[in-house]
Structures are given as C-alpha cells and as structure tokens.
Write a protein that holds these residues in place. Structure first.
Motif, PDB file in Angstrom:
ATOM      1  N   LEU A 177      72.201  37.000  18.467  1.00 21.21           N
ATOM      2  CA  LEU A 177      71.090  38.172  18.844  1.00 21.21           C
ATOM      3  C   LEU A 177      72.311  38.956  19.595  1.00 21.21           C
ATOM      4  CD1 LEU A 177      67.630  35.926  18.976  1.00 21.21           C
ATOM      5  CD2 LEU A 177      68.795  37.863  16.766  1.00 21.21           C
ATOM      6  N   GLU A 178      72.294  38.177  20.427  1.00 22.11           N
ATOM      7  CA  GLU A 178      73.358  39.368  21.127  1.00 22.11           C
ATOM      8  C   GLU A 178      74.304  40.202  20.537  1.00 22.11           C
ATOM      9  OE1 GLU A 178      73.581  35.815  21.608  1.00 22.11           O
ATOM     10  OE2 GLU A 178      71.911  35.795  23.057  1.00 22.11           O
ATOM     11  N   GLU A 179      75.169  39.165  19.746  1.00 15.27           N
ATOM     12  CA  GLU A 179      75.468  40.796  18.632  1.00 15.27           C
ATOM     13  C   GLU A 179      75.026  41.116  18.028  1.00 15.27           C
ATOM     14  OE1 GLU A 179      79.070  36.918  17.771  1.00 15.27           O
ATOM     15  OE2 GLU A 179      77.125  36.975  16.173  1.00 15.27           O
ATOM     16  N   LEU A 180      73.491  41.227  17.700  1.00 13.63           N
ATOM     17  CA  LEU A 180      73.087  42.399  16.362  1.00 13.63           C
ATOM     18  C   LEU A 180      72.545  43.091  17.671  1.00 13.63           C
ATOM     19  CD1 LEU A 180      72.024  43.225  13.741  1.00 13.63           C
ATOM     20  CD2 LEU A 180      69.491  41.401  14.916  1.00 13.63           C
ATOM     21  N   ASP A 181      71.901  43.532  18.700  1.00 17.52           N
ATOM     22  CA  ASP A 181      71.828  43.791  19.465  1.00 17.52           C
ATOM     23  C   ASP A 181      72.929  44.914  20.053  1.00 17.52           C
ATOM     24  OD1 ASP A 181      69.002  42.923  19.809  1.00 17.52           O
ATOM     25  OD2 ASP A 181      69.474  41.952  21.908  1.00 17.52           O
ATOM     26  N   VAL A 182      73.968  44.870  20.189  1.00 15.49           N
ATOM     27  CA  VAL A 182      75.025  45.680  20.557  1.00 15.49           C
ATOM     28  C   VAL A 182      75.013  46.045  18.986  1.00 15.49           C
ATOM     29  CG1 VAL A 182      77.301  45.970  20.645  1.00 15.49           C
ATOM     30  CG2 VAL A 182      75.964  44.119  21.937  1.00 15.49           C
ATOM     31  N   CYS A 229      73.125  47.571  16.924  1.00 11.45           N
ATOM     32  CA  CYS A 229      72.004  48.258  16.387  1.00 11.45           C
ATOM     33  C   CYS A 229      72.530  49.587  17.686  1.00 11.45           C
ATOM     34  CB  CYS A 229      71.253  47.422  16.698  1.00 11.45           C
ATOM     35  SG  CYS A 229      70.968  46.541  15.274  1.00 11.45           S
ATOM     36  N   SER A 230      73.122  48.943  18.930  1.00  9.98           N
ATOM     37  CA  SER A 230      72.616  49.868  20.421  1.00  9.98           C
ATOM     38  C   SER A 230      73.994  51.218  19.757  1.00  9.98           C
ATOM     39  CB  SER A 230      73.343  48.999  21.446  1.00  9.98           C
ATOM     40  OG  SER A 230      73.862  50.027  21.849  1.00  9.98           O
ATOM     41  N   THR A 274      67.949  49.716  14.675  1.00  9.53           N
ATOM     42  CA  THR A 274      67.502  48.361  14.201  1.00  9.53           C
ATOM     43  C   THR A 274      67.417  47.613  13.442  1.00  9.53           C
ATOM     44  OG1 THR A 274      65.508  48.946  12.573  1.00  9.53           O
ATOM     45  CG2 THR A 274      64.920  50.158  14.736  1.00  9.53           C
ATOM     46  N   PRO A 275      67.401  46.008  13.500  1.00 10.31           N
ATOM     47  CA  PRO A 275      67.814  44.823  12.567  1.00 10.31           C
ATOM     48  C   PRO A 275      67.465  45.480  11.151  1.00 10.31           C
ATOM     49  CG  PRO A 275      67.101  44.289  14.709  1.00 10.31           C
ATOM     50  CD  PRO A 275      67.011  45.608  15.032  1.00 10.31           C
TER      51      PRO A 275
END
Length: 108
Positions: A49-54, A56-57, A62-63
């Motif tokens: 999830l941390e990778e997905l946050d970066v 998306c940023s 959004t995911p």
C-alpha cells in the motif's frame, strides 16, 4: 484486475519505465529494475500500500485509476451450477461437519 500503470503514466507525459523509476526514487521509493519492468509490462503486481500511495501521488491519480476490475474473469473461474451438481453426484455426497459429539480428551 487489469493494471493500468503505463496508461496513467503516459497521461502524465511519462513514456519510459526508467523515467517512472526515477520519479519514484525522487519521492523516496526505490524499485528494482525487474519489479519496475513487470509493473510497466502490465503484469498484475504484488504491491504494498505504501508503494501504491507513492505511485498515485506521482501520477496524480487514485488506486481505482490504476486498476480496472474484470468481473468476467471472476465469473469464468466459478463452476457453473449444473456442473457443480453433476460433480457432486459423481463424487458422492458432500461432507458435512458433525456437531454434538466432541473429541475425547487426551490422556494425562
């Protein structure tokens, strides 16, 4: 799920995986070349999830923009009702748990 990283990156002017990898590194996420190659090729990723946050940023998305559900694939994996009934008849009755008579105690 269909992974759309490459499409979302192209919408932001990122055309090469190396450029995406550099932007991820600048944001504090170091990704190996092999992992980035898999993500870029569209292989459904194993992702934290941390990778997905970066991601998306960086892509300002959004995911749900990165993943598209494919319900027809889920339906294709389910056995058809008639097939399930036929296989039950061929393999005998279904096994059901028995309630009421607990196991004996182990010896002391």
């Amino acid at each position: 799920m269909q992974w759309n990283l490459r499409m979302r990156a192209a919408e932001r002017g990122i055309w090469k995986s190396a450029e995406m990898r550099r932007r991820l590194a600048a944001a504090g996420l170091e990704i190996s070349a092999g992992k980035m190659s898999g993500w870029w090729a569209g292989t459904p990723p194993t992702i934290r999830l941390e990778e997905l946050d970066v991601i998306c940023s960086i892509l300002e998305c959004t995911p749900s923009d990165l993943m598209t559900p494919e319900p027809e694939k889920v339906d294709a994996r389910r056995p058809r009702q008639a097939e399930a009934i036929n296989s039950e008849n061929e393999n005998g009755p279904r096994v059901a748990p028995r309630f009421g008579k607990p196991r004996s105690e182990p010896p002391l």
